[in-house]
Design a protein around this motif. Sequence first.
Motif, short mmCIF file in Angstrom:
data_model
loop_
_atom_site.label_atom_id
_atom_site.label_comp_id
_atom_site.label_asym_id
_atom_site.label_seq_id
_atom_site.Cartn_x
_atom_site.Cartn_y
_atom_site.Cartn_z
N TRP A 132 0.84 -1.20 0.00
CA TRP A 132 0.00 0.00 0.00
C TRP A 132 0.88 1.24 0.00
N ASN A 133 0.62 2.16 -0.91
CA ASN A 133 1.34 3.46 -0.96
C ASN A 133 2.85 3.30 -1.08
N TRP A 134 3.31 2.22 -1.67
CA TRP A 134 4.76 2.01 -1.75
C TRP A 134 5.45 3.09 -2.57
N PHE A 135 4.68 3.78 -3.42
CA PHE A 135 5.28 4.78 -4.32
C PHE A 135 5.79 6.01 -3.58
N LEU A 136 5.25 6.30 -2.39
CA LEU A 136 5.51 7.59 -1.75
C LEU A 136 6.93 7.60 -1.17
#
Length: 414
Positions: free
Chosen positions: A61-65
């Motif tokens: 989850w939200n690994w891009f941030l």
Amino acid sequence: MGYEPNAKTAEMAVQLNAFMQEHIYPREMEYNHYMDDDANAFTYPSWFEDLKQKARDAGIWNWFLPAEYTPWSPGLTNLEFAPLMEIMCKVPWSQQVFNCSAPDRGNMDVLAKYGTPEQQEQWLLPLLDGKIRSTYGMTEPLVASSDATNLEVSIVRDGDEYVINGRKWFSSNIANPLNKFMFVMGKTDPTASRHAQHSTIIVPKGTPGCRIVRTYRVLGSLHSPGGEGEVEFKDCRVPATNLILGEGRGFEIAQGRLGPGRFQYAMMFVGMAQRCLDLMCARVQQREAFGEKLMKKTSIQHDVARSRCEIEQCRLLVLAAADKMDREGAKGARDLISMVKIVAPQMCETVASRAMQAFGGKGVSEDLPIGEIFLHARFCRIADGPDEVHMSQLGKWTIRDAPETDLIVHNVDN
Ligand SMILES: Cc1cc2nc3c(=O)[nH]c(=O)nc-3n(C[C@H](O)[C@H](O)[C@H](O)COP(=O)(O)OP(=O)(O)OC[C@H]3O[C@@H](n4cnc5c(N)ncnc54)[C@H](O)[C@@H]3O)c2cc1C
């Protein structure tokens, strides 16, 4: 120098691959067919929220941030995230399942980087939660928007509010049932210097004076559930506190948004191209024509070999961009970021085209994701700035920074 994933990333890749095998690949075409059916326009399949919850429960989850955005970031560097992005993008829609999809990805970056605590509370937290979706509106129908200094939508201060007038189009995600706001980039001061005239402001969905004029197909597709649309602003008033960062900072925000966005975007094409190559390799081992397997044909072998070279070249370039961004920031990595934006969609378009050819009729049918990947790669040579703009910019930087070279070439006498 090498770009092998470290132990942490390798472990996350195993987890992500297992999730893809169990939950995403089995639904790959079901999702595509659902979205292709106009009766389902701008809706999600009933199982989609459950799948998001599963991903969230698994911690994917939200690994891009990027790591700098504590406390919200899961702590990955750009270089660590890049190979994970590739895995996700083998099935492009799965980015939404992991809360890593555009344009929300870039919008979360903007809010994390430039938002006030109140803006973060109201808009960033629900985005990070996957509860809402959003739009980033730069492009306008009446001006050549590849030169963003042309943007004309007006944003005028009136007491505690700003009043917005004008039109945007190609506003992605605008019809998403979860969409709750749009960033609008427009002109606050026509008398300022070229790059200080524009500002970015949040327009909540449903604000009076803001109307979706139409949604439309792009290369035949509605792009459900987000869609592309044209939006009209007529004396649309929003609180002055919705302005991001301050008047005249629109370009700074757009640049800040596009840095990490572009390498992630490029990695998406590596993932999609690799998926096409994997499918192509599987097919040519099974299919026979003129007395032999397709894999025995020299032209097929060459197409596979060329595709592998081009994917690997692009992958390494994207990893280099991500690595430089970690070390020197988006500004220090801007040449590489331009390079990956130019190279990746073209590479994917070419690889997808070869895969289609190897599959024959099935390659262009709705039974496979290759046609959709091909179209996606094609329009992304325009979206987020056309190829030519990036090439002109990169060409200028390259010439400017070229080492002084003696133009007298010394020939060797025989
Ligand atoms: C599927 C899709 C989704 C999109 N989503 C969004 C979104 O969410 N938000 C948003 O704001 N925009 C979005 N866009 C719009 C996209 O960013 C713009 O279309 C793009 O920046 C080009 O602007 P334009 O369409 O005004 O083309 P123009 O500026 O009119 O340019 C037209 C063509 O002129 C040529 N050209 C331009 N400049 C040069 C140059 N310097 N040298 C040589 N040739 C040149 C290029 O071939 C270019 O394609 C999306 C586009 C697509 C296709």
